[in-house]
Motif scaffolding. Sequence first.
Motif, PDB file in Angstrom:
ATOM      1  N   GLY A 118       1.654  -6.199   1.834  1.00  0.00           N
ATOM      2  CA  GLY A 118       2.168  -6.164   3.196  1.00  0.00           C
ATOM      3  C   GLY A 118       1.242  -6.766   4.244  1.00  0.00           C
ATOM      4  O   GLY A 118       1.545  -6.713   5.412  1.00  0.00           O
ATOM      5  N   SER A 119       0.108  -7.356   3.802  1.00  0.00           N
ATOM      6  CA  SER A 119      -0.866  -7.811   4.792  1.00  0.00           C
ATOM      7  C   SER A 119      -0.348  -9.005   5.578  1.00  0.00           C
ATOM      8  O   SER A 119      -0.847  -9.302   6.645  1.00  0.00           O
ATOM      9  CB  SER A 119      -2.181  -8.163   4.114  1.00  0.00           C
ATOM     10  OG  SER A 119      -1.943  -9.125   3.123  1.00  0.00           O
ATOM     11  N   THR A 120       0.656  -9.686   5.060  1.00  0.00           N
ATOM     12  CA  THR A 120       1.163 -10.830   5.797  1.00  0.00           C
ATOM     13  C   THR A 120       2.329 -10.449   6.695  1.00  0.00           C
ATOM     14  O   THR A 120       2.901 -11.277   7.372  1.00  0.00           O
ATOM     15  CB  THR A 120       1.651 -11.932   4.837  1.00  0.00           C
ATOM     16  OG1 THR A 120       2.581 -11.343   3.929  1.00  0.00           O
ATOM     17  CG2 THR A 120       0.500 -12.535   4.062  1.00  0.00           C
ATOM     18  N   TYR A 121       2.674  -9.156   6.662  1.00  0.00           N
ATOM     19  CA  TYR A 121       3.804  -8.713   7.460  1.00  0.00           C
ATOM     20  C   TYR A 121       3.329  -8.290   8.842  1.00  0.00           C
ATOM     21  O   TYR A 121       2.276  -7.700   8.982  1.00  0.00           O
ATOM     22  CB  TYR A 121       4.492  -7.541   6.762  1.00  0.00           C
ATOM     23  CG  TYR A 121       5.767  -7.103   7.431  1.00  0.00           C
ATOM     24  CD1 TYR A 121       6.869  -7.953   7.478  1.00  0.00           C
ATOM     25  CD2 TYR A 121       5.856  -5.858   8.022  1.00  0.00           C
ATOM     26  CE1 TYR A 121       8.026  -7.556   8.103  1.00  0.00           C
ATOM     27  CE2 TYR A 121       7.020  -5.451   8.638  1.00  0.00           C
ATOM     28  CZ  TYR A 121       8.104  -6.307   8.679  1.00  0.00           C
ATOM     29  OH  TYR A 121       9.253  -5.909   9.299  1.00  0.00           O
ATOM     30  N   TYR A 122       4.117  -8.587   9.845  1.00  0.00           N
ATOM     31  CA  TYR A 122       3.740  -8.224  11.200  1.00  0.00           C
ATOM     32  C   TYR A 122       3.579  -6.712  11.290  1.00  0.00           C
ATOM     33  O   TYR A 122       4.224  -5.971  10.571  1.00  0.00           O
ATOM     34  CB  TYR A 122       4.824  -8.661  12.186  1.00  0.00           C
ATOM     35  CG  TYR A 122       6.016  -7.740  12.160  1.00  0.00           C
ATOM     36  CD1 TYR A 122       6.990  -7.888  11.190  1.00  0.00           C
ATOM     37  CD2 TYR A 122       6.128  -6.670  13.056  1.00  0.00           C
ATOM     38  CE1 TYR A 122       8.054  -7.033  11.118  1.00  0.00           C
ATOM     39  CE2 TYR A 122       7.197  -5.809  12.988  1.00  0.00           C
ATOM     40  CZ  TYR A 122       8.157  -6.001  12.021  1.00  0.00           C
ATOM     41  OH  TYR A 122       9.208  -5.128  11.945  1.00  0.00           O
TER      42      TYR A 122
END
Lengths: 223, 295
Positions: free
Chosen positions: A177-181
């Motif tokens: 989820g690190s690329t999710y806002y």
Amino acid sequence: MSDRLNKDPFEVLGVSRGASDEEVKNAYRALARKYHPDNYENDNPLKDLANEKMQEINQAYDQIQQMRAENKDAYRGGGTYYENYSGSSSGAKDPIYAEVRNDINRRKFGDAERKLLDIDFASRVAEWHYLMSLVLMSRNNVGDAMRELEIACNMEPANPEYQKAKEMFNTNANGYGSTYYGSAGNTTYRRRNSTDDACDCCANLICLDCLCECMGGDLIACC
Amino acid sequence: MFGYVKPVPAELLVKEYEFYRAVYCGVCRSMKKHTGKLSNVLHSYDSVFLALVRMLYIPDSEIGAGKHRCIAHPIKRKTMLNTNDATDYTAKAFAILTYYKVRDDISDERLAKRMATAFLRPIFASAKNKAALKDIAALCEEKLSAITALEKAKCKSVDEPAKLFGEILGGIFAEGIDGDDKTILYTLGFHLGKFIYAADAAEDYEKDRASGSYNPYVEMYGGAELTDDNRATIKCALLLECRKIEGAVNLLPFGTHAIIENIINNIIYLGLPKRIEFLDKSECDGGKCERKAEI
């Protein structure tokens, strides 16, 4: 013959398990030059020995190629949990574990598991738990696999192989989820640039207040 | 039923949040229609996720909303989704799942709970009859009794029972959809089910350890108190399960449904990890203090 089969292919070529394909190839070439039949005349008593050596390195080279090809195939895009999984070649003290590793490399997880379960409870060392975790992971039993890996790491905290595997899983999991806002570690908002700070918020409110006042209403009573 | 699958509303746009609420109400209305007036007391946020996913597979024209009153909001009329195939299916499927879950619980819980479940039984018996989704019913019955058998045998693996639960959710998600989409939905449900089962067990660790009830993690850790490292290991495995969920969600046919896409992404990227934050805190008694700040 059977003796040769059990040898670690990396050991035969004299390279580490983490060696790149290029390094493996170079090592193979150097050894092949050394043991090439041309170097041993027909009546040379060492000819048979050299031949045997040659076969051994050929086999080792093929085995490594095959292992790596299989790993790449199976884990395209899915991470490379098994690729360098056996960092310490000295780790395989019990021949059964070498066999199990071999099975895992060939992706015969069923065979590997049967062999592991045959080992009685008392003699299950750290390596047992480590290999078991690889088998479980192949079946997507992540929960159980992580537990086995944890046991392996606790039994031999200094073993770089187990630590490396654990780290690999952790890295994969922590990146979730690190690329999710909105998630920690990602400060870019999806529809705006990263300018929505407190000042911006106040400015917006004041604008809104002005607009309300235009229409005869009031949003912020004090201004 | 579990409350594991929900969004982090603070990170949703207002229109997305309103849509989410409307779907919640839509499912509730479907429950009233199909499974009886009282069944909606068991309505949960988890079912909204299924409804959202299944709404990707019905024509856009069927998705509409209106203002209605309900028992929970008797004064103000709320925007609610009109019932459609997706909400109807969700209501029925969850009624069946809940019915069998309750029925399985009757046999191994204490008296108070036994009374409560016995009281609920007729509602779900009718829910099951009205719903008439035979395959789902058979699936739930078979897998749940297999889980009960594993629990009785004090299974030392979290994945074995979790997989059975995953198979139930996989079946529910994929029912009635064909082709590649079936595979995508099954995978999504499967890993979500595994996640829910494992996270639920992790959360109940202290409670079950004290009471002696079955808990796979208690068996795996030999009943010892969990260290921070143990918790980190469990969390890592759960996040790896999330990765699988992510893989399935990435393949869902969102098309122009940007609102649904954003809500689903919010749920899987923020909601699921938030729900297992209790594993970060050692003194938090199974995360009970985390649970107060909910939607």
